[in-house]
Design an enzyme around this catalytic site. Structure first.
Site, mmCIF file in Angstrom:
data_model
loop_
_atom_site.group_PDB
_atom_site.id
_atom_site.type_symbol
_atom_site.label_atom_id
_atom_site.label_comp_id
_atom_site.label_asym_id
_atom_site.label_seq_id
_atom_site.Cartn_x
_atom_site.Cartn_y
_atom_site.Cartn_z
ATOM 1 N N ALA A 11 0.824 -1.216 0.000
ATOM 2 C CA ALA A 11 0.000 0.000 0.000
ATOM 3 C C ALA A 11 0.855 1.261 0.000
ATOM 4 O O ALA A 11 0.321 2.378 0.028
ATOM 5 C CB ALA A 11 -0.926 -0.001 1.217
ATOM 6 N N GLN A 19 4.037 3.842 -1.568
ATOM 7 C CA GLN A 19 4.218 4.532 -2.860
ATOM 8 C C GLN A 19 4.756 3.620 -3.947
ATOM 9 O O GLN A 19 4.233 3.581 -5.061
ATOM 10 C CB GLN A 19 5.252 5.632 -2.675
ATOM 11 N N ARG A 25 14.072 5.915 7.654
ATOM 12 C CA ARG A 25 14.807 6.789 8.576
ATOM 13 C C ARG A 25 13.942 8.002 8.916
ATOM 14 O O ARG A 25 13.209 8.486 8.046
ATOM 15 C CB ARG A 25 16.100 7.258 7.877
ATOM 16 N N ASN A 46 14.519 -2.679 11.201
ATOM 17 C CA ASN A 46 14.251 -3.409 9.959
ATOM 18 C C ASN A 46 14.749 -4.841 10.046
ATOM 19 O O ASN A 46 14.185 -5.743 9.428
ATOM 20 C CB ASN A 46 14.860 -2.672 8.772
ATOM 21 N N GLY A 90 13.232 -2.483 0.133
ATOM 22 C CA GLY A 90 13.190 -1.675 1.363
ATOM 23 C C GLY A 90 14.577 -1.465 1.945
ATOM 24 O O GLY A 90 15.360 -2.405 2.050
ATOM 25 N N ASN A 91 14.864 -0.240 2.293
ATOM 26 C CA ASN A 91 16.195 0.099 2.808
ATOM 27 C C ASN A 91 16.346 -0.192 4.291
ATOM 28 O O ASN A 91 15.362 -0.166 5.022
ATOM 29 C CB ASN A 91 16.461 1.586 2.554
ATOM 30 N N ASP A 146 19.881 2.578 -9.358
ATOM 31 C CA ASP A 146 21.166 3.287 -9.469
ATOM 32 C C ASP A 146 21.764 3.073 -10.862
ATOM 33 O O ASP A 146 22.313 3.997 -11.466
ATOM 34 C CB ASP A 146 22.126 2.776 -8.391
ATOM 35 N N HIS A 148 23.530 -0.271 -1.847
ATOM 36 C CA HIS A 148 22.563 0.721 -2.341
ATOM 37 C C HIS A 148 22.514 1.850 -1.313
ATOM 38 O O HIS A 148 21.687 1.883 -0.416
ATOM 39 C CB HIS A 148 21.175 0.106 -2.527
HETATM 40 P P1 NAX Z 1 6.204 4.037 1.778
HETATM 41 O O1 NAX Z 1 6.413 4.528 3.178
HETATM 42 O O2 NAX Z 1 5.307 4.781 0.855
HETATM 43 O O3 NAX Z 1 5.677 2.528 1.836
HETATM 44 C C1 NAX Z 1 6.237 1.560 2.658
HETATM 45 C C2 NAX Z 1 5.118 0.629 3.039
HETATM 46 O O4 NAX Z 1 5.683 -0.481 3.731
HETATM 47 C C3 NAX Z 1 4.095 1.281 3.994
HETATM 48 O O5 NAX Z 1 2.788 1.165 3.427
HETATM 49 C C4 NAX Z 1 4.240 0.458 5.283
HETATM 50 O O6 NAX Z 1 2.998 0.292 5.947
HETATM 51 C C5 NAX Z 1 4.760 -0.863 4.725
HETATM 52 N N1 NAX Z 1 5.455 -1.701 5.709
HETATM 53 C C6 NAX Z 1 6.283 -1.334 6.709
HETATM 54 N N2 NAX Z 1 6.663 -2.404 7.413
HETATM 55 C C7 NAX Z 1 6.088 -3.473 6.830
HETATM 56 C C8 NAX Z 1 6.108 -4.863 7.109
HETATM 57 N N3 NAX Z 1 6.774 -5.352 8.152
HETATM 58 N N4 NAX Z 1 5.396 -5.688 6.300
HETATM 59 C C9 NAX Z 1 4.691 -5.220 5.274
HETATM 60 N N5 NAX Z 1 4.623 -3.895 4.963
HETATM 61 C C10 NAX Z 1 5.317 -3.039 5.727
HETATM 62 O O7 NAX Z 1 7.668 3.874 1.161
HETATM 63 P P2 NAX Z 1 8.084 3.689 -0.373
HETATM 64 O O8 NAX Z 1 8.346 5.011 -0.969
HETATM 65 O O9 NAX Z 1 7.147 2.767 -1.031
HETATM 66 O O10 NAX Z 1 9.523 3.011 -0.173
HETATM 67 C C11 NAX Z 1 9.645 1.701 0.321
HETATM 68 C C12 NAX Z 1 11.091 1.371 0.610
HETATM 69 O O11 NAX Z 1 11.875 1.416 -0.571
HETATM 70 C C13 NAX Z 1 11.780 2.333 1.587
HETATM 71 O O12 NAX Z 1 12.538 1.581 2.517
HETATM 72 C C14 NAX Z 1 12.723 3.118 0.691
HETATM 73 O O13 NAX Z 1 13.835 3.610 1.399
HETATM 74 C C15 NAX Z 1 13.120 2.055 -0.310
HETATM 75 N N6 NAX Z 1 13.711 2.475 -1.568
HETATM 76 C C16 NAX Z 1 14.641 1.664 -2.103
HETATM 77 C C17 NAX Z 1 15.227 1.912 -3.320
HETATM 78 C C18 NAX Z 1 16.250 0.991 -3.912
HETATM 79 O O14 NAX Z 1 16.773 1.317 -4.986
HETATM 80 N N7 NAX Z 1 16.593 -0.148 -3.294
HETATM 81 C C19 NAX Z 1 14.886 3.147 -4.072
HETATM 82 C C20 NAX Z 1 13.600 3.757 -3.683
HETATM 83 C C21 NAX Z 1 13.244 3.682 -2.227
HETATM 84 O O15 NAX Z 1 13.815 4.792 -1.587
#
Ligand code: NAX
Length: 331
Positions: A12, A14, A91, A110, A135-136, A163, A191
């Site tokens: 759910a 972004q 963060r 995490n 997820g980071n 990247d 990353h």
């Molecule tokens: P959002 O905050 O929009 O969405 C994250 C979603 O994860 C939330 O809906 C939250 O409820 C859910 N969530 C949290 N803990 C959970 C769990 N234990 N089980 C299931 N769902 C859970 O973040 P968004 O912009 O979608 O980014 C998600 C992740 O991608 C972040 O950690 C972000 O840092 C990372 N990214 C990684 C990138 C990469 O290249 N590896 C680039 C883009 C992004 O920054």
């Protein structure tokens, strides 16, 4: 029709929102494959996934299979072929009145999530499942997940394709070529801003990109800075982190893994080091990768590494060793 079972956490969020239609549309797994989606969210927002499910139905894709929503990773991970682990705690979030700013705290929170997810996937997913952590902190989350998955026939990766795509976009502008002219882009390491995008081994028309550009000041300053800081630049401009391009990079990684890699190319993702390029074993590290016709991923070996590149690879290796040290008790 064939079927593929795909788990998406953080569905759910972004990136999740931008990802789901592209997983279901036939673009990623082919027009001959039904895509069953197991969507996972934290209990507080799992009900929002009903909206995503309705939208997916309303897209009218022939390739959309069953869509199920979960807040329990054990139930969600049964029999899956692919897991896209997007959900994590960012963060700066406040938990129990404390703002989480320190890397060690973020890693531990995490770490708990990825310990549970790793175990569930190791036990319940298909034996040749592929797992892509978005997820980071993605590399270290993948290390925790794969350790607790403890299933050597499954493949854990952390995403560095965004990247690599950012690096290609900078090179395409600089050299006035199409993105598809740029081959063999490697993102070495983590990353994070220490990642090293390698232009010596990247090619345009079989020629090294760094030799074609022939401007080390541009490569070492403008290019490197632009790629390493691109995520921050997007947050500054958009007021939110990259979502469309991150989802796109996840799709690129799945497609690159499913397709036999063309002879004159490779793709970028982080996988468990086997000691190649003197990267310590037991780190999830960004390497140049190839996939064979069975979807098995391997590291491209024996590339030349300049002294300058080695310095950069050492920096990102050091950071990953520090992260590993910070979560030592979770491994
Ligand atoms: P959002 O905050 O929009 O969405 C994250 C979603 O994860 C939330 O809906 C939250 O409820 C859910 N969530 C949290 N803990 C959970 C769990 N234990 N089980 C299931 N769902 C859970 O973040 P968004 O912009 O979608 O980014 C998600 C992740 O991608 C972040 O950690 C972000 O840092 C990372 N990214 C990684 C990138 C990469 O290249 N590896 C680039 C883009 C992004 O920054």
């Amino acid at each position: 029709m064939k079927e593929v079972n795909v788990l998406v956490t953080g569905a759910a969020g972004q990136i999740g929102y931008a990802l789901l239609t592209r997983l279901a549309s036939g673009e990623t797994f082919g027009e001959d494959t039904l895509v069953n989606l197991n969507l996972v969210e934290v209990p507080q927002v799992v009900s929002r996934l009903e909206g995503s499910k309705m939208e997916l139905e309303d897209c009218g894709f022939n390739t959309l299979g069953k869509v199920k929503n979960f807040s329990d990773i054990n139930e969600a991970s049964g029999d899956i072929d692919w897991a896209l682990l997007v959900g994590s705690i960012p963060r700066g979030i406040t938990i129990n009145g404390k703002k989480i700013e320190e890397r060690a705290d973020l890693l531990k929170i995490n770490g708990g999530i990825f310990t549970e997810q790793g175990k569930a996937i190791g036990e319940n997913a298909k034996k040749d499942a592929k797992i892509l952590v978005v997820g980071n902190p993605a590399n270290t989350n993948a290390l925790i997940g794969s350790t607790h998955g403890n299933n050597s026939s499954q493949t854990w990766m952390a995403m560095t394709a965004l990247d690599a795509n950012r690096a290609k976009a900078q090179v395409a502008k600089k050299c006035d070529v199409s993105i598809s002219d740029i081959k063999k882009m490697t993102i070495w390491g983590n990353h994070s801003p220490t990642m090293y995008p390698d232009l010596d081994n990247a090619e345009i028309n079989n020629k090294s990109v760094s030799s074609l550009i022939n401007n080390s000041a541009w490569i070492e300053n403008d290019f490197l800075q632009n790629v390493q800081q691109r995520g921050k630049a997007i947050i500054d401009a958009r007021g939110a982190s990259s979502a469309t391009s991150a989802a796109n990079a996840a799709i690129d990684t799945v497609k690159a893994t499913l397709t036999e890699t063309p002879e004159k190319d490779w793709f970028s993702a982080a996988i468990m080091s086997d000691g190649s390029y003197n990267v310590p074993e037991g780190l999830i590290f960004g390497f140049p990768l190839r996939s064979n016709s069975n979807g098995e991923v391997s590291i491209v070996k024996n590339l030349p590494i300049s002294d300058y590149a080695q310095e950069k690879i050492d920096i990102t290796t050091k950071e990953l060793l520090e992260e590993k040290n910070d979560i030592g008790d979770l491994l």
